[in-house]
Design an enzyme around this catalytic site. Structure first.
Site, short mmCIF file in Angstrom:
data_model
loop_
_atom_site.label_atom_id
_atom_site.label_comp_id
_atom_site.label_asym_id
_atom_site.label_seq_id
_atom_site.Cartn_x
_atom_site.Cartn_y
_atom_site.Cartn_z
N ASP A 37 -21.36 -18.13 -24.51
CA ASP A 37 -20.53 -18.54 -25.64
C ASP A 37 -21.36 -19.01 -26.82
OD1 ASP A 37 -21.23 -20.80 -24.03
OD2 ASP A 37 -19.72 -21.99 -25.05
N ASP A 41 -29.16 -19.54 -30.23
CA ASP A 41 -28.44 -20.32 -29.20
C ASP A 41 -27.26 -19.54 -28.64
OD1 ASP A 41 -27.66 -22.42 -27.60
OD2 ASP A 41 -26.75 -23.56 -29.23
N GLU A 80 -20.25 -23.46 -22.64
CA GLU A 80 -21.30 -24.48 -22.72
C GLU A 80 -21.20 -25.30 -23.99
OE1 GLU A 80 -25.22 -26.24 -23.79
OE2 GLU A 80 -24.08 -24.72 -24.88
N GLU A 81 -20.65 -24.69 -25.04
CA GLU A 81 -20.67 -25.32 -26.36
C GLU A 81 -19.52 -26.30 -26.59
OE1 GLU A 81 -23.10 -25.23 -28.17
OE2 GLU A 81 -24.13 -23.31 -28.13
N HIS A 128 -25.98 -19.32 -21.32
CA HIS A 128 -24.54 -19.33 -21.64
C HIS A 128 -24.21 -18.18 -22.59
CE1 HIS A 128 -25.09 -21.27 -25.65
NE2 HIS A 128 -25.99 -22.03 -25.06
N HIS A 186 -26.47 -23.31 -34.36
CA HIS A 186 -25.18 -23.69 -34.95
C HIS A 186 -25.19 -23.64 -36.48
CE1 HIS A 186 -24.31 -26.31 -31.10
NE2 HIS A 186 -24.72 -25.08 -30.81
N GLU A 243 -32.32 -21.83 -23.29
CA GLU A 243 -32.04 -22.48 -24.57
C GLU A 243 -33.22 -22.28 -25.53
OE1 GLU A 243 -29.41 -23.82 -25.69
OE2 GLU A 243 -28.18 -24.49 -23.99
#
Length: 354
Positions: A71, A95, A125-126, A69, A330, A154
């Site tokens: 994003d 990530d 995705e997030e 992903h 994150h 991931e």
């Protein structure tokens, strides 16, 4: 333009430096598309919203899909990227822009891959699953997700993590009779009734399941309790939200039945509020088995839910494999060891050939 053929560590930094919060991926998608068209020969390349897809048509006997992903979560004062010793810092470092960089670098530098390749760089995705770009591609371009094995980039700290747990959330509700707390005997306290539910959880023993050599540990946990009206009122309603993380040998329906069995005999209402099936590792399939061999047999179960479940629903064995520690995803101090990036390139080059 992004340099796909150069140092994958520098490519990771360049990707980090393109802000790409969910729903704001247009710029990074433009950059990825332009770089692939200019530097990755032999690929058919298309755009779907803010997703970029590329695939070879070499008539190999198997096809490997690499998915990542584009994003990230919102920036937390952690842009631009910065390098400190062997760590590359920045939003999305783990990530999963380092995983994206690995896939992009391989697309541009594999001369003669032994498998046909499909690359899927997708958006959103997030955030809520309904917005997930991979789900949109599954609906609109299903043939692009056809493969013998899928690798989702991931962060796994460089270890292959197979399959994923399923997840189920339910709300257990109880009722009582409201009364003034000074005359509590006239009421029936709903919060007190939750004690029986919590007692069941306290003595619950979660199972561990071995599938293809991977041990999946389950968990049944209270994650929220709600109740109460006022400081002088006996409450007539209360609830506890429970999250069940279950091994991928169970379906969502079987998981829900298990929850009903655990609380059988209690005067509660059970409402399912969210669910997603797990993904079996499928490591006995030839293409997946070869990947495990390339990794020296180092494989473990994936805890948590990821988009590999979408591939499992299509009957495609899927694993998580990428640079970075998932525990740092994150975080304000999100970072990736640069050695993880080069190690991932080396392992996947051995597996993909060329």
């Amino acid at each position: 333009m992004l340099d796909l053929r150069g140092d994958p560590i520098e490519l990771t930094a360049a990707l980090i430096d393109i802000p790409s919060e969910s729903r704001k991926e247009a710029r990074i998608a433009d950059e990825v598309e332009a770089a692939l068209r200019a530097q990755a020969s032999g690929f058919e390349i298309i755009r779907n919203g803010n997703a970029v897809l590329a695939r070879t048509k070499l008539n190999r006997s198997s096809r490997v899909l690499l998915a990542g992903h584009l994003d990230t979560v919102p920036v937390a004062g952690n842009l631009p990227s910065r390098r400190e010793n062997d760590q590359l810092h920045g939003c999305g470092a783990a990530d999963m822009k380092s995983g994206d960089a690995v896939f992009l670098h391989l697309a541009a530098t594999l001369a003669e891959p032994t498998h046909d390749l499909t690359l899927v760089f997708y958006d959103c995705e997030e955030i809520d699953s309904a917005a997930n770009g991979l789900g949109r591609i599954q609906r609109e371009l299903p043939d692009w997700l056809s493969a013998d094995v899928a690798i989702l980039g991931e962060p796994t700290a460089g270890c292959i993590e197979a399959g994923c747990q399923g997840t189920l959330r339910v709300v257990l509700s109880v009722t009582g009779t409201r009364a003034h707390s000074a005359r509590s005997w006239l009421g029936d306290n709903a919060i007190h009734k939750l004690g029986a539910v919590l007692d069941r959880l306290a003595v619950y023993r979660a199972r561990s399941v071995d599938i293809d050599g991977c041990t999946y540990r389950e968990g049944l946990s209270a994650v929220r309790v709600a109740g109460g009206v006022a400081g002088n009122v006996i409450p007539d309603a209360a609830s506890v939200t429970i999250n069940y993380r279950f091994a991928p040998d169970r379906s969502v329906a079987a998981a829900l039945q298990h929850v009903h069995d655990v609380f059988d005999g209690l005067d509660v209402q059970i409402e399912q509020t969210d669910a997603a099936a797990g993904a079996l590792p499928g490591l006995s399939e030839p293409a997946a088995k070869a990947l495990v061999e390339a990794a020296g047999g180092q494989v473990r179960a994936k805890y948590g839910w990821t988009d590999v479940s979408r591939f499992a629903a299509l009957g495609i064995p899927a694993v998580n494999y990428g640079p970075g520690d998932p525990n740092l995803a994150h975080c304000r101090d999100e970072r990736v060891p640069v050695g993880n990036i080069t190690a991932a390139v080396d392992l996947l080059r051995r597996y993909l050939g060329g």
